[in-house]
Design a protein around this motif. Structure first.
Motif, PDB file in Angstrom:
ATOM      1  N   LEU A  46       0.811  -1.229   0.000  1.00  0.00           N
ATOM      2  CA  LEU A  46       0.000   0.000   0.000  1.00  0.00           C
ATOM      3  C   LEU A  46       0.843   1.278   0.000  1.00  0.00           C
ATOM      4  CD1 LEU A  46      -3.124  -0.487   2.299  1.00  0.00           C
ATOM      5  CD2 LEU A  46      -3.026  -0.237  -0.183  1.00  0.00           C
ATOM      6  N   LYS A  47       2.088   1.162   0.407  1.00  0.00           N
ATOM      7  CA  LYS A  47       2.935   2.361   0.437  1.00  0.00           C
ATOM      8  C   LYS A  47       3.094   2.922  -0.977  1.00  0.00           C
ATOM      9  CE  LYS A  47       7.289   4.244   2.054  1.00  0.00           C
ATOM     10  NZ  LYS A  47       8.574   4.008   2.706  1.00  0.00           N
ATOM     11  N   GLY A  48       2.747   4.173  -1.133  1.00  0.00           N
ATOM     12  CA  GLY A  48       2.837   4.813  -2.451  1.00  0.00           C
ATOM     13  C   GLY A  48       1.557   4.743  -3.258  1.00  0.00           C
ATOM     14  N   ALA A  49       0.589   3.936  -2.825  1.00  0.00           N
ATOM     15  CA  ALA A  49      -0.667   3.812  -3.568  1.00  0.00           C
ATOM     16  C   ALA A  49      -1.594   4.989  -3.256  1.00  0.00           C
ATOM     17  CB  ALA A  49      -1.355   2.498  -3.194  1.00  0.00           C
ATOM     18  N   THR A  50      -2.520   5.246  -4.199  1.00  0.00           N
ATOM     19  CA  THR A  50      -3.471   6.347  -4.035  1.00  0.00           C
ATOM     20  C   THR A  50      -4.850   5.790  -3.704  1.00  0.00           C
ATOM     21  OG1 THR A  50      -2.256   7.705  -5.616  1.00  0.00           O
ATOM     22  CG2 THR A  50      -4.555   8.302  -5.217  1.00  0.00           C
ATOM     23  N   LEU A  51      -5.494   6.356  -2.685  1.00  0.00           N
ATOM     24  CA  LEU A  51      -6.850   5.933  -2.318  1.00  0.00           C
ATOM     25  C   LEU A  51      -7.836   6.466  -3.357  1.00  0.00           C
ATOM     26  CD1 LEU A  51      -8.938   4.673  -0.426  1.00  0.00           C
ATOM     27  CD2 LEU A  51      -8.844   6.760   0.964  1.00  0.00           C
ATOM     28  N   ARG A  52      -8.556   5.548  -4.013  1.00  0.00           N
ATOM     29  CA  ARG A  52      -9.449   5.945  -5.098  1.00  0.00           C
ATOM     30  C   ARG A  52     -10.920   5.983  -4.722  1.00  0.00           C
ATOM     31  NH1 ARG A  52      -6.089   8.369  -8.508  1.00  0.00           N
ATOM     32  NH2 ARG A  52      -4.644   6.959  -9.570  1.00  0.00           N
ATOM     33  N   GLU A  53     -11.361   5.028  -3.931  1.00  0.00           N
ATOM     34  CA  GLU A  53     -12.798   4.851  -3.734  1.00  0.00           C
ATOM     35  C   GLU A  53     -13.037   3.977  -2.510  1.00  0.00           C
ATOM     36  OE1 GLU A  53     -14.497   2.401  -6.793  1.00  0.00           O
ATOM     37  OE2 GLU A  53     -16.560   3.041  -6.370  1.00  0.00           O
ATOM     38  N   SER A  54     -14.201   4.165  -1.870  1.00  0.00           N
ATOM     39  CA  SER A  54     -14.562   3.255  -0.787  1.00  0.00           C
ATOM     40  C   SER A  54     -16.029   2.883  -0.896  1.00  0.00           C
ATOM     41  CB  SER A  54     -14.278   3.888   0.579  1.00  0.00           C
ATOM     42  OG  SER A  54     -15.031   5.075   0.745  1.00  0.00           O
ATOM     43  N   LEU A  55     -16.349   1.676  -0.447  1.00  0.00           N
ATOM     44  CA  LEU A  55     -17.720   1.156  -0.526  1.00  0.00           C
ATOM     45  C   LEU A  55     -18.047   0.413   0.757  1.00  0.00           C
ATOM     46  CD1 LEU A  55     -17.375  -0.472  -4.069  1.00  0.00           C
ATOM     47  CD2 LEU A  55     -18.661   1.610  -3.579  1.00  0.00           C
ATOM     48  N   THR A  56     -19.356   0.321   1.063  1.00  0.00           N
ATOM     49  CA  THR A  56     -19.789  -0.578   2.127  1.00  0.00           C
ATOM     50  C   THR A  56     -20.705  -1.639   1.534  1.00  0.00           C
ATOM     51  OG1 THR A  56     -21.825   0.606   2.681  1.00  0.00           O
ATOM     52  CG2 THR A  56     -19.825   1.278   3.841  1.00  0.00           C
ATOM     53  N   HIS A  57     -20.769  -2.757   2.244  1.00  0.00           N
ATOM     54  CA  HIS A  57     -21.745  -3.801   1.913  1.00  0.00           C
ATOM     55  C   HIS A  57     -22.118  -4.439   3.238  1.00  0.00           C
ATOM     56  CE1 HIS A  57     -23.405  -6.995  -0.878  1.00  0.00           C
ATOM     57  NE2 HIS A  57     -23.630  -7.454   0.343  1.00  0.00           N
ATOM     58  N   GLY A  58     -23.303  -4.111   3.756  1.00  0.00           N
ATOM     59  CA  GLY A  58     -23.642  -4.570   5.097  1.00  0.00           C
ATOM     60  C   GLY A  58     -22.619  -4.042   6.085  1.00  0.00           C
ATOM     61  N   GLY A  67      -3.510   0.611  -8.684  1.00  0.00           N
ATOM     62  CA  GLY A  67      -2.756  -0.627  -8.883  1.00  0.00           C
ATOM     63  C   GLY A  67      -3.512  -1.878  -8.484  1.00  0.00           C
ATOM     64  N   GLY A  68      -4.851  -1.795  -8.429  1.00  0.00           N
ATOM     65  CA  GLY A  68      -5.637  -2.985  -8.108  1.00  0.00           C
ATOM     66  C   GLY A  68      -5.427  -3.479  -6.692  1.00  0.00           C
ATOM     67  N   ARG A  69      -5.342  -2.559  -5.747  1.00  0.00           N
ATOM     68  CA  ARG A  69      -5.135  -2.942  -4.341  1.00  0.00           C
ATOM     69  C   ARG A  69      -6.438  -2.728  -3.571  1.00  0.00           C
ATOM     70  NH1 ARG A  69      -0.413  -0.489  -6.287  1.00  0.00           N
ATOM     71  NH2 ARG A  69       1.441  -1.786  -5.957  1.00  0.00           N
ATOM     72  N   TRP A  70      -6.851  -3.778  -2.861  1.00  0.00           N
ATOM     73  CA  TRP A  70      -8.132  -3.783  -2.155  1.00  0.00           C
ATOM     74  C   TRP A  70      -7.900  -3.990  -0.672  1.00  0.00           C
ATOM     75  CZ3 TRP A  70     -12.827  -4.368  -5.315  1.00  0.00           C
ATOM     76  CH2 TRP A  70     -12.557  -4.499  -6.689  1.00  0.00           C
ATOM     77  N   LEU A  71      -8.308  -3.017   0.127  1.00  0.00           N
ATOM     78  CA  LEU A  71      -8.197  -3.134   1.586  1.00  0.00           C
ATOM     79  C   LEU A  71      -9.591  -3.361   2.165  1.00  0.00           C
ATOM     80  CD1 LEU A  71      -6.503  -2.773   4.247  1.00  0.00           C
ATOM     81  CD2 LEU A  71      -7.160  -0.354   4.147  1.00  0.00           C
ATOM     82  N   GLY A  72      -9.796  -4.522   2.779  1.00  0.00           N
ATOM     83  CA  GLY A  72     -11.089  -4.831   3.395  1.00  0.00           C
ATOM     84  C   GLY A  72     -11.052  -4.519   4.881  1.00  0.00           C
TER      85      GLY A  72
END
Length: 264
Positions: A46-58, A67-72
């Motif tokens: 995650l170092k150097g990556a840019t936060l693009r979007e956030s979502l909730t589901h329940g 770069g296709g990085r997903w933080l749950g």
DNA sequence: CATCATGTTATAAT
DNA sequence: CATTATAACATGAT
């Protein structure tokens, strides 16, 4: 603490970081929250990556990075997300901190029932793509609810409403609120509910969820006073709709507040 | 010191 | 095998 509306509220706390790079990461890899992923690999990626979007589901959240990085993030019982200015005091149970220019995006969870997940790749990870329909979605149908009540027929309806595979985002207070608003005793068995009661569970689950998202989900504003919500905390409080005193009993494995006057 | 907390899951029991 | 009930997780507030 968090159910679907509280989760939506916490998701937005990291909005100031949208579009900005993560310059450094701090983790507490020993925290139980990291039991499903490698904290140091997450930090490296995650170092150097840019936060693009956030979502909730329940009760689930995902933060998507360049770069296709997903933080749950799942908040468990006591997790919370905060945005702090650079230089703010570090707190005892800060287990994941994303450092950006001028701010820090913090995940804090003193009970450590929360879960941090991480995935790197083009498509969504299974833990995000395999979730059941949200209760506010068109795909959450009366029939799905009716079939599920039948399948879980021997369980108390309170326990059924807490099952995240059918009611994602519903937690203890929302389940009590749904049953109180309809007038169903939480200990009733799934298979003993009528078609009308099943349809009412479907409908009320949706209306309460939408309303909670528009109040708690926006700015932690209280839902209407007419709801059970604010009255449910002490045994013996008066039901806001009748003369009876509210009761608290363990039903379906959780402390349950209900009204002996309104719920049968 | 004992009890309880807006959640989930591994394991035991049915 | 499918479903349900219970214990466990870790910490703080009362």
């Amino acid at each position: 603490m968090p159910e679907l509306a509280e989760v939506e509220y916490y998701r937005k706390q990291w909005d100031p970081g949208l579009g900005a790079r993560v310059t450094a990461i701090r983790t507490n890899p020993k925290a139980r929250d990291f039991r499903e992923c490698d904290a140091s690999a997450l930090a490296r990626s995650l170092k150097g990556a840019t936060l693009r979007e956030s979502l909730t589901h329940g009760k689930q959240m995902v933060f998507k990075f360049s770069g296709g990085r997903w933080l749950g993030v799942h908040l468990g019982m006591a997790g919370k997300l905060e945005c702090r200015k650079t230089g703010a005091d570090r707190e005892k149970h800060d287990h994941l901190v994303l450092v950006q220019k001028g701010r820090e995006l913090v995940f804090n969870d003193y009970r450590m029932f929360g879960v941090i997940r991480f995935h790197e790749g083009k498509g969504a990870p299974d833990w995000w793509s395999d979730l059941p329909p949200e209760v506010t979605d068109k795909a959450f149908t009366k029939k799905r609810v009716a079939d599920f009540l039948e399948r879980r027929g021997k369980s108390p309806v309170k326990a059924i409403l807490l099952d995240q595979s059918m009611f994602p985002g519903i937690g203890n207070w929302m389940a009590d609120e749904i049953l109180w608003q309809i007038g169903i005793f939480p200990g009733r068995r799934g298979a003993n509910l009528t078609k009308q009661e099943s349809d009412a569970i479907w409908k009320t689950t949706r209306t309460i969820s939408r309303h909670a998202l528009k109040t708690i989900g926006v700015d932690w504003r209280d839902p209407p006073k007419s709801w059970l919500f604010k009255h449910r905390w002490r045994d013996g409080n008066a039901c806001p709709r009748c003369v009876a005193d509210l009761r608290r009993d363990e039903i379906g494995g959780r402390t349950t507040c209900w009204c002996p006057g309104c719920q049968t």
